[in-house]
Design a protein around this motif. Structure first.
Motif, PDB file in Angstrom:
ATOM      1  N   PRO A  29       0.765  -1.170  -0.002  1.00 59.62           N
ATOM      2  CA  PRO A  29       0.066  -0.058  -0.030  1.00 59.62           C
ATOM      3  C   PRO A  29       0.924   1.245   0.001  1.00 59.62           C
ATOM      4  N   GLY A  30       0.368   2.206  -0.578  1.00 58.55           N
ATOM      5  CA  GLY A  30       1.210   3.308  -0.730  1.00 58.55           C
ATOM      6  C   GLY A  30       2.390   3.578  -1.704  1.00 58.55           C
ATOM      7  N   THR A  31       2.481   2.481  -2.620  1.00 58.50           N
ATOM      8  CA  THR A  31       3.386   2.270  -3.332  1.00 58.50           C
ATOM      9  C   THR A  31       3.138   2.035  -4.947  1.00 58.50           C
ATOM     10  N   ASP A  32       3.910   2.141  -5.750  1.00 58.70           N
ATOM     11  CA  ASP A  32       3.480   1.570  -7.098  1.00 58.70           C
ATOM     12  C   ASP A  32       4.483   0.456  -7.720  1.00 58.70           C
ATOM     13  N   HIS A  33       5.271  -0.102  -6.618  1.00 62.34           N
ATOM     14  CA  HIS A  33       6.270  -1.011  -7.199  1.00 62.34           C
ATOM     15  C   HIS A  33       5.774  -2.286  -6.846  1.00 62.34           C
ATOM     16  N   LEU A  34       5.909  -3.403  -7.736  1.00 53.79           N
ATOM     17  CA  LEU A  34       5.689  -4.565  -7.725  1.00 53.79           C
ATOM     18  C   LEU A  34       6.881  -5.433  -7.619  1.00 53.79           C
ATOM     19  N   TYR A  35       6.909  -6.146  -6.455  1.00 52.05           N
ATOM     20  CA  TYR A  35       7.950  -6.939  -6.023  1.00 52.05           C
ATOM     21  C   TYR A  35       7.617  -8.446  -6.678  1.00 52.05           C
ATOM     22  N   ALA A  36       8.619  -9.121  -7.085  1.00 51.15           N
ATOM     23  CA  ALA A  36       8.538 -10.455  -7.765  1.00 51.15           C
ATOM     24  C   ALA A  36       8.281 -11.470  -6.643  1.00 51.15           C
ATOM     25  N   GLY A  37       8.835 -11.222  -5.316  1.00 53.66           N
ATOM     26  CA  GLY A  37       8.700 -12.224  -4.778  1.00 53.66           C
ATOM     27  C   GLY A  37       9.659 -13.445  -4.766  1.00 53.66           C
ATOM     28  N   PHE A  38      10.033 -14.138  -3.671  1.00 54.47           N
ATOM     29  CA  PHE A  38      11.110 -15.218  -3.804  1.00 54.47           C
ATOM     30  C   PHE A  38      10.741 -16.302  -4.803  1.00 54.47           C
ATOM     31  N   LEU A 100      18.061  -9.625  -1.731  1.00 50.38           N
ATOM     32  CA  LEU A 100      19.074  -8.811  -1.964  1.00 50.38           C
ATOM     33  C   LEU A 100      18.943  -8.248  -3.621  1.00 50.38           C
ATOM     34  N   ASP A 101      18.527  -8.857  -4.389  1.00 52.31           N
ATOM     35  CA  ASP A 101      18.254  -8.581  -5.800  1.00 52.31           C
ATOM     36  C   ASP A 101      17.045  -7.566  -5.864  1.00 52.31           C
ATOM     37  N   GLN A 102      16.017  -8.110  -5.010  1.00 48.66           N
ATOM     38  CA  GLN A 102      14.615  -7.167  -4.942  1.00 48.66           C
ATOM     39  C   GLN A 102      14.846  -5.654  -4.450  1.00 48.66           C
ATOM     40  N   GLU A 103      15.858  -5.758  -3.439  1.00 49.55           N
ATOM     41  CA  GLU A 103      16.097  -4.465  -2.796  1.00 49.55           C
ATOM     42  C   GLU A 103      16.722  -3.540  -3.955  1.00 49.55           C
ATOM     43  N   MET A 104      17.286  -4.121  -4.694  1.00 52.08           N
ATOM     44  CA  MET A 104      18.289  -3.156  -5.846  1.00 52.08           C
ATOM     45  C   MET A 104      17.306  -3.210  -7.232  1.00 52.08           C
ATOM     46  N   TYR A 105      15.974  -3.705  -7.075  1.00 53.65           N
ATOM     47  CA  TYR A 105      14.955  -3.504  -8.192  1.00 53.65           C
ATOM     48  C   TYR A 105      15.645  -4.431  -9.130  1.00 53.65           C
ATOM     49  N   ARG A 106      16.316  -5.570  -9.066  1.00 53.64           N
ATOM     50  CA  ARG A 106      16.756  -6.412 -10.192  1.00 53.64           C
ATOM     51  C   ARG A 106      15.811  -7.651  -9.910  1.00 53.64           C
TER      52      ARG A 106
END
Length: 214
Positions: A29-38, A100-106
């Motif tokens: 909520p409050g963001t527009d970033h989609l996390y891929a998940g593990f 670690l990858d997701q923290e850096m938008y990979r």
């Protein structure tokens, strides 16, 4: 080579609901970033309260949190407090790499050399804010790792965190450490970025405010 690590979360990821966006995927909520998940979204095998050397400070300017965000240093600048707490999540090596990858938008799947981190103590895998991985010791024979920025503390321009971010961290400290509001205030009020920027009464009010998982 170890197949498990303790991930030491010291910022918003101390709150399990926030961490789960990295694990399960989705848009907080409050963001527009989609996390891929593990790739393997299995819950952590264990969680534990950790105390580690060094300190947590707040810097940068997050477009999501609209203020400074938490970083860790094992070499505090002169005058900074020494001693920090974290929430340990027992993860597989691949799960930590995906985090670690997701923290850096990979996209998850790159992996990293954990043996090098354990041997050297600190490895900078890239220039990003959370691409320097630090070995904080061991718990039950399993390495404790976290990630942070490569900056030298003496050169950092600290930034005050937002009320929303502080509320999230407060929730994580309640969950992971079992602390009450008084102890959370005592811990946060001396952290660089909060000290001298947040009045204690206002800090307490922020910690008691409604928070979301953004």
């Amino acid at each position: 080579m170890t197949q498990q690590i303790w991930y030491a979360a010291y910022g918003s990821n101390m709150c399990a609901a926030r961490f789960d966006y990295y694990r399960l995927g989705g848009t907080p909520p409050g963001t527009d970033h989609l996390y891929a998940g593990f790739r393997d979204p299995t819950p952590p095998a264990k969680t534990t309260a950790l105390t580690v050397p060094g300190t947590v400070y707040f810097a940068w300017q997050s477009p999501v949190w609209t203020g400074g965000v938490a970083f860790y240093t094992d070499q505090p600048a002169p005058g900074w407090p020494n001693g920090a707490v974290a929430r340990g999540y027992l993860l597989t090596l691949d799960q930590f790499a995906d985090l670690l990858d997701q923290e850096m938008y990979r996209t998850p799947g790159h992996g990293f050399d954990v043996s090098r981190v354990v041997e050297e103590g600190r490895v900078r895998f890239g220039p990003g804010r959370y691409e320097t991985v630090v070995h904080l010791g061991d718990e039950d024979g399993v390495p404790i790792l976290t990630f942070t920025a490569p900056w030298l503390p003496e050169a950092v321009e600290v930034q005050p965190p937002s009320a929303r971010y502080l509320a999230m961290i407060g929730a994580g400290l309640r969950e992971g450490q079992g602390w009450d509001t008084d102890r959370i205030v005592d811990y946060l009020r001396v952290r660089p970025g909060v000290a001298g920027q947040w009045d204690e009464r206002e800090l307490r009010a922020a910690l008691l405010s409604t928070h979301d998982t953004g």
